[in-house]
Write a protein that holds these residues in place. Sequence first.
Motif, PDB file in Angstrom:
ATOM      1  N   UNK A 123       0.825  -1.204   0.000  1.00 45.88           N
ATOM      2  CA  UNK A 123       0.000   0.000   0.000  1.00 45.88           C
ATOM      3  C   UNK A 123       0.859   1.253   0.000  1.00 45.88           C
ATOM      4  N   UNK A 124       1.939   1.232   0.774  1.00 43.95           N
ATOM      5  CA  UNK A 124       2.822   2.395   0.843  1.00 43.95           C
ATOM      6  C   UNK A 124       3.527   2.639  -0.491  1.00 43.95           C
ATOM      7  N   UNK A 125       3.946   1.569  -1.153  1.00 40.20           N
ATOM      8  CA  UNK A 125       4.587   1.714  -2.464  1.00 40.20           C
ATOM      9  C   UNK A 125       3.609   2.272  -3.490  1.00 40.20           C
ATOM     10  N   UNK A 126       2.356   1.877  -3.391  1.00 44.18           N
ATOM     11  CA  UNK A 126       1.334   2.437  -4.278  1.00 44.18           C
ATOM     12  C   UNK A 126       1.138   3.919  -3.993  1.00 44.18           C
ATOM     13  N   UNK A 127       1.080   4.258  -2.698  1.00 46.48           N
ATOM     14  CA  UNK A 127       0.857   5.640  -2.310  1.00 46.48           C
ATOM     15  C   UNK A 127       2.018   6.532  -2.743  1.00 46.48           C
ATOM     16  N   UNK A 128       3.217   5.966  -2.752  1.00 48.28           N
ATOM     17  CA  UNK A 128       4.405   6.713  -3.164  1.00 48.28           C
ATOM     18  C   UNK A 128       4.591   6.718  -4.678  1.00 48.28           C
ATOM     19  N   UNK A 129       3.706   6.056  -5.397  1.00 45.44           N
ATOM     20  CA  UNK A 129       3.787   6.051  -6.851  1.00 45.44           C
ATOM     21  C   UNK A 129       4.883   5.180  -7.414  1.00 45.44           C
ATOM     22  N   UNK A 130       5.299   4.152  -6.673  1.00 44.01           N
ATOM     23  CA  UNK A 130       6.412   3.302  -7.110  1.00 44.01           C
ATOM     24  C   UNK A 130       5.999   1.865  -7.406  1.00 44.01           C
ATOM     25  N   UNK A 131       4.822   1.459  -6.972  1.00 39.36           N
ATOM     26  CA  UNK A 131       4.422   0.057  -7.056  1.00 39.36           C
ATOM     27  C   UNK A 131       4.482  -0.501  -8.473  1.00 39.36           C
ATOM     28  N   UNK A 136       7.074  -6.361  -9.653  1.00 38.99           N
ATOM     29  CA  UNK A 136       7.537  -7.661 -10.138  1.00 38.99           C
ATOM     30  C   UNK A 136       9.027  -7.876  -9.910  1.00 38.99           C
ATOM     31  N   UNK A 137       9.654  -7.014  -9.118  1.00 43.95           N
ATOM     32  CA  UNK A 137      11.081  -7.188  -8.817  1.00 43.95           C
ATOM     33  C   UNK A 137      11.423  -6.720  -7.403  1.00 43.95           C
ATOM     34  N   UNK A 138      10.546  -7.020  -6.477  1.00 46.15           N
ATOM     35  CA  UNK A 138      10.756  -6.594  -5.102  1.00 46.15           C
ATOM     36  C   UNK A 138      11.985  -7.229  -4.468  1.00 46.15           C
ATOM     37  N   UNK A 139      12.419  -8.371  -5.010  1.00 46.75           N
ATOM     38  CA  UNK A 139      13.577  -9.059  -4.434  1.00 46.75           C
ATOM     39  C   UNK A 139      14.899  -8.628  -5.056  1.00 46.75           C
ATOM     40  N   UNK A 140      14.860  -7.694  -6.002  1.00 47.32           N
ATOM     41  CA  UNK A 140      16.100  -7.201  -6.606  1.00 47.32           C
ATOM     42  C   UNK A 140      16.730  -6.143  -5.706  1.00 47.32           C
ATOM     43  N   UNK A 150      14.686   5.842  -5.784  1.00 46.22           N
ATOM     44  CA  UNK A 150      15.180   5.716  -4.411  1.00 46.22           C
ATOM     45  C   UNK A 150      14.479   6.707  -3.482  1.00 46.22           C
ATOM     46  N   UNK A 151      14.259   7.919  -3.983  1.00 46.07           N
ATOM     47  CA  UNK A 151      13.573   8.900  -3.145  1.00 46.07           C
ATOM     48  C   UNK A 151      12.141   8.462  -2.855  1.00 46.07           C
ATOM     49  N   UNK A 152      11.475   7.897  -3.862  1.00 40.64           N
ATOM     50  CA  UNK A 152      10.111   7.416  -3.644  1.00 40.64           C
ATOM     51  C   UNK A 152      10.097   6.170  -2.767  1.00 40.64           C
ATOM     52  N   UNK A 153      11.148   5.359  -2.817  1.00 43.91           N
ATOM     53  CA  UNK A 153      11.256   4.219  -1.908  1.00 43.91           C
ATOM     54  C   UNK A 153      11.373   4.699  -0.464  1.00 43.91           C
ATOM     55  N   UNK A 154      12.156   5.752  -0.243  1.00 44.08           N
ATOM     56  CA  UNK A 154      12.257   6.318   1.100  1.00 44.08           C
ATOM     57  C   UNK A 154      10.916   6.893   1.550  1.00 44.08           C
ATOM     58  N   UNK A 155      10.195   7.497   0.614  1.00 46.69           N
ATOM     59  CA  UNK A 155       8.870   8.010   0.928  1.00 46.69           C
ATOM     60  C   UNK A 155       7.943   6.863   1.313  1.00 46.69           C
ATOM     61  N   UNK A 178      13.210  15.310 -14.823  1.00 42.97           N
ATOM     62  CA  UNK A 178      12.209  14.255 -14.995  1.00 42.97           C
ATOM     63  C   UNK A 178      11.928  13.553 -13.666  1.00 42.97           C
ATOM     64  N   UNK A 179      12.984  13.221 -12.931  1.00 45.60           N
ATOM     65  CA  UNK A 179      12.804  12.563 -11.636  1.00 45.60           C
ATOM     66  C   UNK A 179      12.118  13.491 -10.646  1.00 45.60           C
ATOM     67  N   UNK A 180      12.470  14.775 -10.707  1.00 50.66           N
ATOM     68  CA  UNK A 180      11.813  15.759  -9.841  1.00 50.66           C
ATOM     69  C   UNK A 180      10.310  15.771 -10.071  1.00 50.66           C
ATOM     70  N   UNK A 181       9.917  15.780 -11.336  1.00 49.83           N
ATOM     71  CA  UNK A 181       8.489  15.827 -11.652  1.00 49.83           C
ATOM     72  C   UNK A 181       7.766  14.592 -11.129  1.00 49.83           C
ATOM     73  N   UNK A 182       8.421  13.435 -11.223  1.00 47.79           N
ATOM     74  CA  UNK A 182       7.807  12.197 -10.746  1.00 47.79           C
ATOM     75  C   UNK A 182       7.630  12.210  -9.231  1.00 47.79           C
ATOM     76  N   UNK A 183       8.652  12.675  -8.514  1.00 48.87           N
ATOM     77  CA  UNK A 183       8.555  12.755  -7.062  1.00 48.87           C
ATOM     78  C   UNK A 183       7.508  13.783  -6.662  1.00 48.87           C
ATOM     79  N   UNK A 184       7.460  14.904  -7.375  1.00 51.34           N
ATOM     80  CA  UNK A 184       6.439  15.914  -7.083  1.00 51.34           C
ATOM     81  C   UNK A 184       5.031  15.337  -7.261  1.00 51.34           C
ATOM     82  N   UNK A 185       4.834  14.531  -8.291  1.00 54.37           N
ATOM     83  CA  UNK A 185       3.525  13.913  -8.493  1.00 54.37           C
ATOM     84  C   UNK A 185       3.145  13.051  -7.294  1.00 54.37           C
ATOM     85  N   UNK A 186       4.126  12.321  -6.766  1.00 51.22           N
ATOM     86  CA  UNK A 186       3.856  11.468  -5.607  1.00 51.22           C
ATOM     87  C   UNK A 186       3.510  12.305  -4.382  1.00 51.22           C
ATOM     88  N   UNK A 187       4.236  13.397  -4.172  1.00 47.65           N
ATOM     89  CA  UNK A 187       3.958  14.263  -3.026  1.00 47.65           C
ATOM     90  C   UNK A 187       2.597  14.934  -3.184  1.00 47.65           C
TER      91      UNK A 187
END
Length: 229
Positions: A123-131, A136-140, A150-155, A178-187
């Motif tokens: 649920x947290x990964x979905x909320x952070x926009x990373x799920x 399909x690679x949670x064990x990597x 990584x920033x969204x994983x910390x979020x 590009x990464x900034x925009x993605x993190x901003x979308x999550x926030x």
Amino acid sequence: MDNVISVRDLRVLDGKKTLVGPVTFELAPGTTTGLCGPSGAGKSTVLRALVDLLPHGLTRDGHLEVQGRPIRYGKGDSGLRSKVVLVPQTPVVFGGSILDNAVFGLRHLVRASREDLRGRVEQALKEAGLWKEVHNRLDTPAQSLSAGQRQRLCLARALALEPAALLLDEPTSALDERSRDTVEESVAALRGSRTVLLVSHDPAQVERLCCRTVRLEHPETMALTSTAA
């Protein structure tokens, strides 16, 4: 509705010298508040003071309430850091898998079954926009993620604790556009459901993400203003 955090006359001290404050503000449920001011005004220091993570030698005084409960400075509170969670400027990614990183805080603070922990992390990964990017690679290895991921994983790691408030310290300052925009979308997606205090050096970012601002200037100057919702 009661405020999630109430801060009154918070000061950060080096001996008897006031470095930051006094600062007074409140965080209402579901709002995103920007903590702004010039470089050196003490924005990040305020965040660290709120979670009792000041550098050695610095102290704080003033009044802090979290969900209506007074937090006494210097007395310690084992539950404070799960209620008010700081996500630092530089993403802290541990050795191990994406899943290991996402569940790290929960394993230390919550007693629950493995299935329950995994459910909260999902649920947290979905909320952070990373799920969608990692389901399909949670064990990597988490080290394989990009800076923005990584920033969204910390979020997500912070969100999994279901905190009363999130403190975000310059969450996009080290990212490309590009990464900034993605993190901003999550926030931005947290607005209305999570209470967030955001430190940013970028006034345009604060305007995009925040419904009001607390501005720090010099130790005896602070103003609370509203921006467009």
